[in-house]
Design a protein around this motif. Structure first.
Motif, mmCIF file in Angstrom:
data_model
loop_
_atom_site.group_PDB
_atom_site.id
_atom_site.type_symbol
_atom_site.label_atom_id
_atom_site.label_comp_id
_atom_site.label_asym_id
_atom_site.label_seq_id
_atom_site.Cartn_x
_atom_site.Cartn_y
_atom_site.Cartn_z
ATOM 1 N N GLY A 77 0.820 -1.209 0.000
ATOM 2 C CA GLY A 77 0.000 0.000 0.000
ATOM 3 C C GLY A 77 0.850 1.253 0.000
ATOM 4 O O GLY A 77 0.418 2.310 -0.477
ATOM 5 N N ASP A 78 2.070 1.169 0.564
ATOM 6 C CA ASP A 78 2.992 2.292 0.498
ATOM 7 C C ASP A 78 3.462 2.499 -0.938
ATOM 8 O O ASP A 78 3.626 1.539 -1.697
ATOM 9 C CB ASP A 78 4.239 2.032 1.362
ATOM 10 C CG ASP A 78 3.982 2.244 2.843
ATOM 11 O OD1 ASP A 78 3.115 3.068 3.174
ATOM 12 O OD2 ASP A 78 4.670 1.596 3.652
ATOM 13 N N ALA A 79 3.715 3.758 -1.298
ATOM 14 C CA ALA A 79 4.388 4.045 -2.564
ATOM 15 C C ALA A 79 5.852 3.659 -2.396
ATOM 16 O O ALA A 79 6.509 4.094 -1.447
ATOM 17 C CB ALA A 79 4.253 5.531 -2.907
ATOM 18 N N ILE A 92 14.084 -2.529 -1.450
ATOM 19 C CA ILE A 92 12.796 -1.856 -1.610
ATOM 20 C C ILE A 92 12.599 -0.837 -0.490
ATOM 21 O O ILE A 92 12.667 -1.178 0.693
ATOM 22 C CB ILE A 92 11.631 -2.869 -1.612
ATOM 23 C CG1 ILE A 92 11.882 -3.972 -2.646
ATOM 24 C CG2 ILE A 92 10.312 -2.148 -1.878
ATOM 25 C CD1 ILE A 92 12.025 -3.482 -4.071
ATOM 26 N N HIS A 93 12.344 0.426 -0.862
ATOM 27 C CA HIS A 93 12.159 1.516 0.089
ATOM 28 C C HIS A 93 10.817 2.203 -0.154
ATOM 29 O O HIS A 93 10.267 2.142 -1.248
ATOM 30 C CB HIS A 93 13.257 2.581 -0.078
ATOM 31 C CG HIS A 93 14.632 2.103 0.220
ATOM 32 N ND1 HIS A 93 15.317 2.438 1.374
ATOM 33 C CD2 HIS A 93 15.480 1.318 -0.504
ATOM 34 C CE1 HIS A 93 16.515 1.883 1.342
ATOM 35 N NE2 HIS A 93 16.640 1.206 0.222
ATOM 36 N N ARG A 94 10.305 2.897 0.880
ATOM 37 C CA ARG A 94 9.210 3.827 0.659
ATOM 38 C C ARG A 94 9.738 4.988 -0.175
ATOM 39 O O ARG A 94 10.899 5.371 -0.057
ATOM 40 C CB ARG A 94 8.660 4.364 1.990
ATOM 41 C CG ARG A 94 8.008 3.299 2.854
ATOM 42 C CD ARG A 94 7.032 3.941 3.865
ATOM 43 N NE ARG A 94 7.555 5.151 4.473
ATOM 44 C CZ ARG A 94 8.069 5.206 5.699
ATOM 45 N NH1 ARG A 94 8.144 4.132 6.446
ATOM 46 N NH2 ARG A 94 8.511 6.347 6.185
ATOM 47 N N GLN A 95 8.902 5.582 -0.996
ATOM 48 C CA GLN A 95 9.349 6.676 -1.848
ATOM 49 C C GLN A 95 9.769 7.903 -1.050
ATOM 50 O O GLN A 95 10.572 8.705 -1.526
ATOM 51 C CB GLN A 95 8.253 7.059 -2.854
ATOM 52 C CG GLN A 95 8.079 6.050 -3.975
ATOM 53 C CD GLN A 95 7.078 6.502 -5.025
ATOM 54 O OE1 GLN A 95 6.529 7.595 -4.945
ATOM 55 N NE2 GLN A 95 6.846 5.648 -6.004
ATOM 56 N N ASP A 96 9.238 8.059 0.189
ATOM 57 C CA ASP A 96 9.606 9.212 1.009
ATOM 58 C C ASP A 96 10.747 8.902 1.972
ATOM 59 O O ASP A 96 11.052 9.702 2.852
ATOM 60 C CB ASP A 96 8.389 9.727 1.784
ATOM 61 C CG ASP A 96 7.823 8.678 2.743
ATOM 62 O OD1 ASP A 96 8.293 7.514 2.710
ATOM 63 O OD2 ASP A 96 6.901 9.013 3.515
ATOM 64 N N ALA A 98 14.213 8.860 3.559
ATOM 65 C CA ALA A 98 15.334 9.800 3.465
ATOM 66 C C ALA A 98 16.583 9.125 2.906
ATOM 67 O O ALA A 98 17.339 9.736 2.144
ATOM 68 C CB ALA A 98 15.621 10.386 4.851
ATOM 69 N N SER A 99 16.796 7.861 3.270
ATOM 70 C CA SER A 99 17.995 7.155 2.797
ATOM 71 C C SER A 99 17.986 6.980 1.285
ATOM 72 O O SER A 99 18.989 7.246 0.610
ATOM 73 C CB SER A 99 18.098 5.780 3.469
ATOM 74 O OG SER A 99 18.300 5.909 4.852
ATOM 75 N N VAL A 100 16.850 6.541 0.741
ATOM 76 C CA VAL A 100 16.819 6.293 -0.703
ATOM 77 C C VAL A 100 16.792 7.611 -1.482
ATOM 78 O O VAL A 100 17.310 7.684 -2.609
ATOM 79 C CB VAL A 100 15.625 5.396 -1.081
ATOM 80 C CG1 VAL A 100 14.323 6.187 -1.168
ATOM 81 C CG2 VAL A 100 15.884 4.685 -2.402
ATOM 82 N N LEU A 101 16.231 8.668 -0.905
ATOM 83 C CA LEU A 101 16.278 9.969 -1.557
ATOM 84 C C LEU A 101 17.719 10.464 -1.666
ATOM 85 O O LEU A 101 18.121 11.026 -2.687
ATOM 86 C CB LEU A 101 15.422 10.987 -0.784
ATOM 87 C CG LEU A 101 13.906 10.778 -0.858
ATOM 88 C CD1 LEU A 101 13.187 11.755 0.073
ATOM 89 C CD2 LEU A 101 13.397 10.947 -2.279
ATOM 90 N N ILE A 112 15.011 2.358 -9.551
ATOM 91 C CA ILE A 112 14.106 1.766 -10.533
ATOM 92 C C ILE A 112 12.680 1.761 -9.997
ATOM 93 O O ILE A 112 12.460 1.824 -8.786
ATOM 94 C CB ILE A 112 14.529 0.327 -10.914
ATOM 95 C CG1 ILE A 112 14.501 -0.581 -9.684
ATOM 96 C CG2 ILE A 112 15.891 0.306 -11.577
ATOM 97 C CD1 ILE A 112 14.753 -2.047 -10.017
ATOM 98 N N GLN A 113 11.736 1.690 -10.920
ATOM 99 C CA GLN A 113 10.325 1.649 -10.537
ATOM 100 C C GLN A 113 9.938 0.224 -10.148
ATOM 101 O O GLN A 113 10.261 -0.723 -10.854
ATOM 102 C CB GLN A 113 9.457 2.127 -11.695
ATOM 103 C CG GLN A 113 9.612 3.597 -12.026
ATOM 104 C CD GLN A 113 8.649 4.047 -13.099
ATOM 105 O OE1 GLN A 113 7.943 3.243 -13.690
ATOM 106 N NE2 GLN A 113 8.603 5.351 -13.343
ATOM 107 N N VAL A 114 9.259 0.099 -9.018
ATOM 108 C CA VAL A 114 8.761 -1.202 -8.558
ATOM 109 C C VAL A 114 7.330 -1.022 -8.091
ATOM 110 O O VAL A 114 6.880 0.100 -7.832
ATOM 111 C CB VAL A 114 9.626 -1.790 -7.413
ATOM 112 C CG1 VAL A 114 11.055 -2.055 -7.875
ATOM 113 C CG2 VAL A 114 9.624 -0.866 -6.206
ATOM 114 N N SER A 115 6.604 -2.107 -7.980
ATOM 115 C CA SER A 115 5.232 -2.056 -7.478
ATOM 116 C C SER A 115 4.940 -3.348 -6.726
ATOM 117 O O SER A 115 5.639 -4.350 -6.892
ATOM 118 C CB SER A 115 4.235 -1.879 -8.630
ATOM 119 O OG SER A 115 4.333 -2.962 -9.544
#
Length: 203
Positions: A77-79, A92-96, A98-101, A112-115
């Motif tokens: 359910g998280d982006a 796999i990270h949440r889009q918000d 801080a580490s992946v940003l 990369i885009q994942v779902s």
């Protein structure tokens, strides 16, 4: 050095274990040598299997090993977004997160885009915070809601503030997804004297 770059990237992504860090550090140094707390005993998470095929769909690539980042604890359910690690598949990270940003700012080509796939894994660990006016039976009432919702609790940490007569509870629970988490927090917030219930988003 390539090993140092990989180590820092993995550490920032939250997917580097202590044993791996020690091993990599050894390779750098010696290249030739390959208030009140209540802690519950963690149960074995039977449904939590990071990287299980079918729970994550990666666009544009085949079947790659995936693992949930410990820094942001993504839930169905998280982006989400994927970060290609060195030798450990896709983190796999949440889009918000801080580490992946931060990682994406340095190495955008690794993002990369994942779902979420159609069949998610059974449960995921997540931290929640409960703040309430301290009263007798508070922990019992919260525990009853968790029992009714069939939520497995891995750890509980409670602190009381005598100055304003409040209690702060930090719990690590296993949850099947974002909908279940929202329902649980809603049920807890309906209990007497509850001030706030929320997901802990601190990395």
């Amino acid at each position: 050095m390539k090993i140092a770059e990989d180590m820092f990237a993995a550490l920032g992504a939250g997917d580097l274990r202590l044993a791996q860090l020690v091993n990599l550090a050894q390779q750098l140094v010696e290249p030739e040598r390959g208030n009140e707390q209540l802690e519950l005993i963690p149960r074995k998470a039977t449904g939590y299997k990071p990287g299980k095929r079918g729970d994550i769909q990666i666009q544009g690539v085949g079947n790659l090993m995936t693992q949930m980042a410990g820094c942001c604890q993504p839930l169905p359910g998280d982006a989400i977004v994927g970060y290609i690690t060195q030798g450990r598949g896709v983190s796999i990270h949440r889009q918000d997160c801080a580490s992946v940003l931060q990682l994406g700012g340095r190495e955008p080509e690794r993002i990369i885009q994942v779902s979420w796939g159609p069949v998610p894994v059974l449960t995921y660990p997540v931290d929640i915070i409960i703040r309430a006016y301290d009263r007798s039976g508070l922990l019992r009432d919260v525990s009853q809601v968790l029992l009714n919702e069939r939520i497995n609790v891995l750890a509980v940490n409670t602190r009381s503030n005598k100055e304003d007569n409040t209690a702060l509870m930090s719990l690590t629970i296993e949850i099947p997804g974002l909908d279940a988490l929202g329902r649980l927090l809603g049920r807890i917030s309906q209990l007497p004297n509850i001030i706030e219930t929320r997901r802990n988003r601190t990395p």
